[in-house]
Motif scaffolding. Structure first.
Motif, PDB file in Angstrom:
ATOM      1  N   ASN A 263       0.825  -1.213   0.000  1.00  0.00           N
ATOM      2  CA  ASN A 263       0.000   0.000   0.000  1.00  0.00           C
ATOM      3  C   ASN A 263       0.853   1.254   0.000  1.00  0.00           C
ATOM      4  O   ASN A 263       0.338   2.352  -0.160  1.00  0.00           O
ATOM      5  CB  ASN A 263      -0.941   0.010   1.211  1.00  0.00           C
ATOM      6  N   LEU A 264       2.138   1.103   0.221  1.00  0.00           N
ATOM      7  CA  LEU A 264       3.049   2.240   0.165  1.00  0.00           C
ATOM      8  C   LEU A 264       3.351   2.597  -1.288  1.00  0.00           C
ATOM      9  O   LEU A 264       3.010   1.862  -2.207  1.00  0.00           O
ATOM     10  CB  LEU A 264       4.352   1.904   0.893  1.00  0.00           C
ATOM     11  N   PHE A 265       4.006   3.695  -1.495  1.00  0.00           N
ATOM     12  CA  PHE A 265       4.464   4.118  -2.817  1.00  0.00           C
ATOM     13  C   PHE A 265       3.308   4.230  -3.812  1.00  0.00           C
ATOM     14  O   PHE A 265       3.382   3.736  -4.935  1.00  0.00           O
ATOM     15  CB  PHE A 265       5.553   3.186  -3.353  1.00  0.00           C
ATOM     16  N   PHE A 266       2.232   4.878  -3.369  1.00  0.00           N
ATOM     17  CA  PHE A 266       1.057   5.109  -4.218  1.00  0.00           C
ATOM     18  C   PHE A 266       0.473   3.794  -4.718  1.00  0.00           C
ATOM     19  O   PHE A 266      -0.091   3.731  -5.796  1.00  0.00           O
ATOM     20  CB  PHE A 266       1.392   6.038  -5.385  1.00  0.00           C
ATOM     21  N   THR A 267       0.632   2.744  -3.969  1.00  0.00           N
ATOM     22  CA  THR A 267       0.176   1.373  -4.247  1.00  0.00           C
ATOM     23  C   THR A 267       0.813   0.744  -5.487  1.00  0.00           C
ATOM     24  O   THR A 267       0.328  -0.266  -5.984  1.00  0.00           O
ATOM     25  CB  THR A 267      -1.365   1.261  -4.333  1.00  0.00           C
ATOM     26  N   LYS A 268       1.911   1.311  -5.963  1.00  0.00           N
ATOM     27  CA  LYS A 268       2.641   0.681  -7.070  1.00  0.00           C
ATOM     28  C   LYS A 268       3.430  -0.506  -6.522  1.00  0.00           C
ATOM     29  O   LYS A 268       4.128  -0.375  -5.517  1.00  0.00           O
ATOM     30  CB  LYS A 268       3.631   1.657  -7.706  1.00  0.00           C
ATOM     31  N   PRO A 269       3.347  -1.665  -7.146  1.00  0.00           N
ATOM     32  CA  PRO A 269       4.156  -2.791  -6.686  1.00  0.00           C
ATOM     33  C   PRO A 269       5.646  -2.558  -6.982  1.00  0.00           C
ATOM     34  O   PRO A 269       6.006  -1.921  -7.969  1.00  0.00           O
ATOM     35  CB  PRO A 269       3.653  -3.978  -7.507  1.00  0.00           C
ATOM     36  N   LEU A 270       6.471  -3.086  -6.107  1.00  0.00           N
ATOM     37  CA  LEU A 270       7.912  -3.058  -6.300  1.00  0.00           C
ATOM     38  C   LEU A 270       8.289  -4.315  -7.066  1.00  0.00           C
ATOM     39  O   LEU A 270       8.024  -5.434  -6.611  1.00  0.00           O
ATOM     40  CB  LEU A 270       8.635  -3.023  -4.954  1.00  0.00           C
ATOM     41  N   VAL A 271       8.870  -4.154  -8.235  1.00  0.00           N
ATOM     42  CA  VAL A 271       9.252  -5.272  -9.095  1.00  0.00           C
ATOM     43  C   VAL A 271      10.774  -5.404  -9.052  1.00  0.00           C
ATOM     44  O   VAL A 271      11.493  -4.446  -9.346  1.00  0.00           O
ATOM     45  CB  VAL A 271       8.763  -5.044 -10.544  1.00  0.00           C
ATOM     46  N   VAL A 272      11.249  -6.579  -8.659  1.00  0.00           N
ATOM     47  CA  VAL A 272      12.683  -6.823  -8.506  1.00  0.00           C
ATOM     48  C   VAL A 272      13.095  -7.960  -9.432  1.00  0.00           C
ATOM     49  O   VAL A 272      12.525  -9.048  -9.386  1.00  0.00           O
ATOM     50  CB  VAL A 272      13.028  -7.210  -7.046  1.00  0.00           C
ATOM     51  N   CYS A 273      14.095  -7.703 -10.269  1.00  0.00           N
ATOM     52  CA  CYS A 273      14.678  -8.756 -11.090  1.00  0.00           C
ATOM     53  C   CYS A 273      15.598  -9.572 -10.179  1.00  0.00           C
ATOM     54  O   CYS A 273      16.578  -9.041  -9.644  1.00  0.00           O
ATOM     55  CB  CYS A 273      15.461  -8.169 -12.259  1.00  0.00           C
ATOM     56  N   MET A 274      15.268 -10.832  -9.993  1.00  0.00           N
ATOM     57  CA  MET A 274      16.028 -11.670  -9.079  1.00  0.00           C
ATOM     58  C   MET A 274      17.407 -12.033  -9.629  1.00  0.00           C
ATOM     59  O   MET A 274      18.293 -12.420  -8.870  1.00  0.00           O
ATOM     60  CB  MET A 274      15.241 -12.944  -8.756  1.00  0.00           C
ATOM     61  N   GLN A 275      17.620 -11.889 -10.923  1.00  0.00           N
ATOM     62  CA  GLN A 275      18.910 -12.210 -11.520  1.00  0.00           C
ATOM     63  C   GLN A 275      19.908 -11.079 -11.369  1.00  0.00           C
ATOM     64  O   GLN A 275      21.096 -11.309 -11.165  1.00  0.00           O
ATOM     65  CB  GLN A 275      18.738 -12.545 -12.998  1.00  0.00           C
ATOM     66  N   THR A 276      19.426  -9.839 -11.482  1.00  0.00           N
ATOM     67  CA  THR A 276      20.338  -8.687 -11.482  1.00  0.00           C
ATOM     68  C   THR A 276      20.195  -7.799 -10.254  1.00  0.00           C
ATOM     69  O   THR A 276      21.067  -6.976  -9.997  1.00  0.00           O
ATOM     70  CB  THR A 276      20.093  -7.806 -12.718  1.00  0.00           C
TER      71      THR A 276
END
Length: 99
Positions: free
Chosen positions: A36-49
């Motif tokens: 719900n933080l960051f204007f409800t934008k999901p945090l997307v993380v590349c697990m490789q990099t």
């Protein structure tokens, strides 16, 4: 240490989704943190990099941004990523706090 002002310190139980997929060009592994933080934008993380960004559906329209943030070599890779994320990134509705 100089004085600093804490801006936020939140604790939240969040949903995290780990997805992996491959195309004819590349394999992808992502963690998506729905918060719900960051204007409800999901945090997307590349697990490789380890590269990460906040994304909403409007951000998916900016293919140059995606290509830059995830260091993609060509537009085909970016198009594949956009197509994949369209089903995983929810619509966000927020009112700007500052104008």
């Amino acid at each position: 240490m100089e004085f600093f002002q804490k801006l936020y310190d939140e604790h939240e139980n969040v949903n995290v989704r780990f997805v992996g997929f491959s195309t004819d060009l590349t394999r992808y592994d992502f963690g998506i943190v729905y918060t719900n933080l960051f204007f409800t934008k999901p945090l997307v993380v590349c697990m490789q990099t380890g590269r990460s960004t906040l994304l909403d559906p409007k951000d998916l329209e900016d293919t140059e941004y995606l290509q830059k943030v995830f260091k993609m070599d060509n537009t085909k890779q970016t198009a594949d990523l956009v197509e994949f994320f369209q089903d995983l990134i929810p619509q966000t509705h927020f009112e700007p706090e500052y104008e």
